[in-house]
Write a protein that holds these residues in place. Sequence first.
Motif, PDB file in Angstrom:
ATOM      1  N   GLY A  24     -51.546 -34.820  76.249  1.00 16.60           N
ATOM      2  CA  GLY A  24     -50.358 -34.481  76.621  1.00 16.60           C
ATOM      3  C   GLY A  24     -50.179 -34.317  78.046  1.00 16.60           C
ATOM      4  O   GLY A  24     -51.016 -34.529  78.707  1.00 16.60           O
ATOM      5  N   THR A  25     -49.030 -34.118  78.712  1.00 18.06           N
ATOM      6  CA  THR A  25     -48.790 -33.915  79.869  1.00 18.06           C
ATOM      7  C   THR A  25     -47.568 -32.550  79.704  1.00 18.06           C
ATOM      8  O   THR A  25     -46.946 -32.311  78.801  1.00 18.06           O
ATOM      9  N   VAL A  26     -47.704 -32.066  80.926  1.00 24.91           N
ATOM     10  CA  VAL A  26     -46.530 -30.984  81.230  1.00 24.91           C
ATOM     11  C   VAL A  26     -45.592 -31.500  82.313  1.00 24.91           C
ATOM     12  O   VAL A  26     -45.998 -31.803  83.358  1.00 24.91           O
ATOM     13  N   SER A  27     -44.380 -31.416  81.682  1.00 22.09           N
ATOM     14  CA  SER A  27     -43.025 -31.806  82.756  1.00 22.09           C
ATOM     15  C   SER A  27     -42.873 -30.626  83.547  1.00 22.09           C
ATOM     16  O   SER A  27     -42.537 -29.313  82.976  1.00 22.09           O
ATOM     17  N   VAL A  28     -42.456 -30.537  84.747  1.00 22.62           N
ATOM     18  CA  VAL A  28     -42.607 -29.568  85.857  1.00 22.62           C
ATOM     19  C   VAL A  28     -41.175 -29.691  86.594  1.00 22.62           C
ATOM     20  O   VAL A  28     -40.621 -30.654  86.643  1.00 22.62           O
ATOM     21  N   ALA A  29     -40.225 -28.672  86.235  1.00 24.35           N
ATOM     22  CA  ALA A  29     -39.387 -28.258  87.467  1.00 24.35           C
ATOM     23  C   ALA A  29     -39.458 -27.714  88.726  1.00 24.35           C
ATOM     24  O   ALA A  29     -40.428 -26.707  88.525  1.00 24.35           O
ATOM     25  N   VAL A  30     -39.137 -28.520  89.796  1.00 17.36           N
ATOM     26  CA  VAL A  30     -39.407 -27.809  91.274  1.00 17.36           C
ATOM     27  C   VAL A  30     -38.297 -27.236  91.715  1.00 17.36           C
ATOM     28  O   VAL A  30     -37.337 -27.827  91.788  1.00 17.36           O
ATOM     29  N   VAL A  31     -38.579 -25.972  91.877  1.00 15.97           N
ATOM     30  CA  VAL A  31     -37.411 -24.889  92.295  1.00 15.97           C
ATOM     31  C   VAL A  31     -37.585 -24.959  93.829  1.00 15.97           C
ATOM     32  O   VAL A  31     -38.400 -24.077  94.152  1.00 15.97           O
ATOM     33  N   GLY A  32     -36.511 -25.510  94.593  1.00 13.58           N
ATOM     34  CA  GLY A  32     -36.852 -25.446  96.119  1.00 13.58           C
ATOM     35  C   GLY A  32     -36.859 -26.655  96.742  1.00 13.58           C
ATOM     36  O   GLY A  32     -38.229 -27.040  96.159  1.00 13.58           O
TER      37      GLY A  32
END
Length: 366
Positions: A21-29
């Motif tokens: 699996g993988t982890v999808s990341v939201a970049v804030v800033g």
Amino acid sequence: MDLQALVDAASTRDWDTDPDGTVSVAVVGLGNYARNVSIPAIGAGDYTDLGAVVSGDPEKAARVADEHGAVALDYEAYVEGEAVGAYDAVYVATPNRIHLDQIRAAAGHGKHVICEKPLEATTERAAAAVDACDEAGVTLMTAYRMQADPVIRALGSFVAAGGIGEPTKAMGEFTFPVLAGSKGPEQWRLDAELAGGGALMDVGVYPLNTTRYLLGADPGAVEAMARASEPFGDRPDDPGSPRFADEHVHVLAEFPEGVVGEFTASFSGEAGTWLELVGSDGRIRVENAFVPDGERTVRLSTDAGDVEFSGVGADETREEFDYFAHCVLTGTPPEPDGRDGLTDVAVMGAAYEAAATGGRVAVERQ
């Protein structure tokens, strides 16, 4: 661990169990570091991909999202949970005093969090960030990329195994000429309210945290001296606050078992980073210690012999995000968790108090 085993370990992921699996990341800033260092590292990861980007600048968010096939959000949409299915975790890369707000939003959406150092601008706000993730049952990792660097991890194991005998002294420096680039004195790093301080909070945390990691111990008390000239010397609105945008800071830290720490950080001067650890039976020195994806040179002098090596290890920012994702995928608590970040904020707060009062200040355990 012998010296050859140390060199071999400096190129090895000692934590990787090859999960699916993988982890999808939201970049804030979407500041310079997030765009040019963190996002490429996320894209290059074995266990990460970019799911969303969040910015107060719609044009910037759209441009970065288009470049990477991600969703673009503004802060209001992020807080309200728009497109929450596009990501599994959040990377917080906003100015320090805004971290808590973004962490609370992520935790409220059930998202795991990796937050840039320092965890927050004050001990109270850092503690609130830890509590928010604890209450939501989500992972909180402080983005200490050096703890994911195979070189530093190998050195930590070497020290723990008695490779330099009993540690006696640790020293480190990080000088970052913050006005040498395109950003002038109006940048948030020189706003003590947003940053929580100056050079100590921004770059001094690197030698502090890396030493804590290598020693496996926390300082119990500190002394400090801080200086600033214009434009660094603006104090927060509260004239009684000991914190200001320190240009230069020198911290003496008392670790257990008589180990002395000495760290300096500067926002002006020739750029440079190094870390040195002295023990009863040896010495370790790391040159170019904290530069992102820098080629570190390690020199060891021990009773077993001397060795120097460089060109090993990996991009520690990519390692950091892969390590975080690995923890999420396997349900493993990260080593640099939220409380690790909270401890550093408490130590730095004590250092600012010591600089303001000229005395020795005990660090309250967190």
